[in-house]
Design an enzyme around this catalytic site. Structure first.
Site, PDB file in Angstrom:
ATOM      1  N   TYR A 196       0.528  -1.452   0.118  1.00  0.00           N
ATOM      2  CA  TYR A 196       0.112   0.135  -0.200  1.00  0.00           C
ATOM      3  C   TYR A 196       1.019   1.340  -0.162  1.00  0.00           C
ATOM      4  O   TYR A 196       0.024   2.680  -0.518  1.00  0.00           O
ATOM      5  CB  TYR A 196      -1.069  -0.260   1.062  1.00  0.00           C
ATOM      6  CG  TYR A 196      -2.264  -1.838   1.011  1.00  0.00           C
ATOM      7  CD1 TYR A 196      -3.659  -0.515   0.455  1.00  0.00           C
ATOM      8  CD2 TYR A 196      -1.964  -2.603   1.772  1.00  0.00           C
ATOM      9  CE1 TYR A 196      -4.396  -1.478   0.607  1.00  0.00           C
ATOM     10  CE2 TYR A 196      -3.180  -3.223   1.315  1.00  0.00           C
ATOM     11  CZ  TYR A 196      -4.197  -2.273   0.901  1.00  0.00           C
ATOM     12  OH  TYR A 196      -4.864  -3.314   0.819  1.00  0.00           O
ATOM     13  N   GLY A 201       3.128   3.745  -1.569  1.00  0.00           N
ATOM     14  CA  GLY A 201       2.994   4.691  -2.963  1.00  0.00           C
ATOM     15  C   GLY A 201       1.519   4.244  -3.822  1.00  0.00           C
ATOM     16  O   GLY A 201       0.345   4.114  -3.308  1.00  0.00           O
ATOM     17  N   GLY A 210      -1.439   3.275  -5.800  1.00  0.00           N
ATOM     18  CA  GLY A 210      -1.868   2.406  -5.621  1.00  0.00           C
ATOM     19  C   GLY A 210      -2.222   1.807  -4.398  1.00  0.00           C
ATOM     20  O   GLY A 210      -1.421   2.033  -3.424  1.00  0.00           O
ATOM     21  N   HIS A 269      -4.348   5.267   5.354  1.00  0.00           N
ATOM     22  CA  HIS A 269      -3.815   6.430   4.935  1.00  0.00           C
ATOM     23  C   HIS A 269      -4.679   6.901   3.211  1.00  0.00           C
ATOM     24  O   HIS A 269      -5.122   7.774   2.691  1.00  0.00           O
ATOM     25  CB  HIS A 269      -2.137   7.084   4.553  1.00  0.00           C
ATOM     26  CG  HIS A 269      -1.995   8.204   3.289  1.00  0.00           C
ATOM     27  ND1 HIS A 269      -2.267   8.466   2.568  1.00  0.00           N
ATOM     28  CD2 HIS A 269      -2.162   9.386   4.879  1.00  0.00           C
ATOM     29  CE1 HIS A 269      -1.912   9.590   2.096  1.00  0.00           C
ATOM     30  NE2 HIS A 269      -2.048  10.044   3.696  1.00  0.00           N
ATOM     31  N   ASP A 270      -4.573   5.492   2.545  1.00  0.00           N
ATOM     32  CA  ASP A 270      -4.901   5.355   1.395  1.00  0.00           C
ATOM     33  C   ASP A 270      -6.411   5.000   1.399  1.00  0.00           C
ATOM     34  O   ASP A 270      -7.269   6.478   0.541  1.00  0.00           O
ATOM     35  CB  ASP A 270      -4.650   4.489   0.304  1.00  0.00           C
ATOM     36  CG  ASP A 270      -3.714   4.356  -0.106  1.00  0.00           C
ATOM     37  OD1 ASP A 270      -3.278   5.088  -0.070  1.00  0.00           O
ATOM     38  OD2 ASP A 270      -3.219   3.280  -0.755  1.00  0.00           O
ATOM     39  N   ASP A 305      -3.376  12.900   6.256  1.00  0.00           N
ATOM     40  CA  ASP A 305      -1.290  13.496   5.933  1.00  0.00           C
ATOM     41  C   ASP A 305      -1.015  12.643   8.311  1.00  0.00           C
ATOM     42  O   ASP A 305       0.147  12.336   7.706  1.00  0.00           O
ATOM     43  CB  ASP A 305      -0.993  14.039   5.715  1.00  0.00           C
ATOM     44  CG  ASP A 305      -0.824  14.359   4.675  1.00  0.00           C
ATOM     45  OD1 ASP A 305      -1.552  13.157   3.770  1.00  0.00           O
ATOM     46  OD2 ASP A 305      -0.747  15.244   3.612  1.00  0.00           O
TER      47      ASP A 305
END
Length: 151
Positions: free
Chosen positions: A55, A57, A59, A75-76, A126
């Site tokens: 996860y 990076g 995508g 975070h995604d 973030d």
């Protein structure tokens, strides 16, 4: 209108159409990198988090390989929730393009009160991830893995 003017006008229109298909460069990721450096006191370069696990990076899919990879998955997911907010639902306002105000004081991250709803949400995504990265062990074996077989 003269033929030369028409050619110039046509060239401008074609150029603008071509430029519209070029994706904008994510502005927010620079701030996210700075937050990571703040939280971990510069102990690990930001680039080490760009291709980590399934996860961290661009995508993300599959099962996270460890706790640090779970930080990236969270975070995604947070960015996904930001994209659903009406305040973040207009051109160039999403999590990858919207910049926010924050402070870094001796490893402590604070999202400033002057952020609008969208910026505040993204800032907190973030901030939470940067703190998670700082408190979670980094396993070199999970950097640059073959995501097709491991994720």
């Amino acid at each position: 209108m003269y033929p030369a003017h028409l050619l110039v006008l046509l060239a401008v229109c074609v150029s603008l159409l071509g430029a519209a298909s070029i994706p904008a460069r994510p502005l927010n990721l620079y701030q996210f990198g700075n937050m990571i450096q703040c939280a971990n006191h510069g102990r690990r370069p930001t680039r080490h988090y760009m291709d980590y696990g399934c996860y961290c990076g661009k995508g993300g899919s599959g099962t996270p390989v460890d706790e640090l990879d779970r930080c990236c998955q969270t975070h995604d997911d947070c960015y996904g929730e930001a994209e659903k907010l009406p305040a973040c639902n207009y051109m160039m306002s999403g999590p990858y393009y919207n910049t926010y105000s924050y402070e870094c004081n001796d490893g402590e991250l604070t999202c400033k009160d002057n952020n609008d709803e969208c910026k505040a949400f993204i800032c907190n995504c973030d901030r939470t991830a940067a703190i998670c990265f700082a408190r979670t062990p980094y396993n070199d074996a999970n950097w640059n893995i073959d995501t097709k077989t491991r994720c």
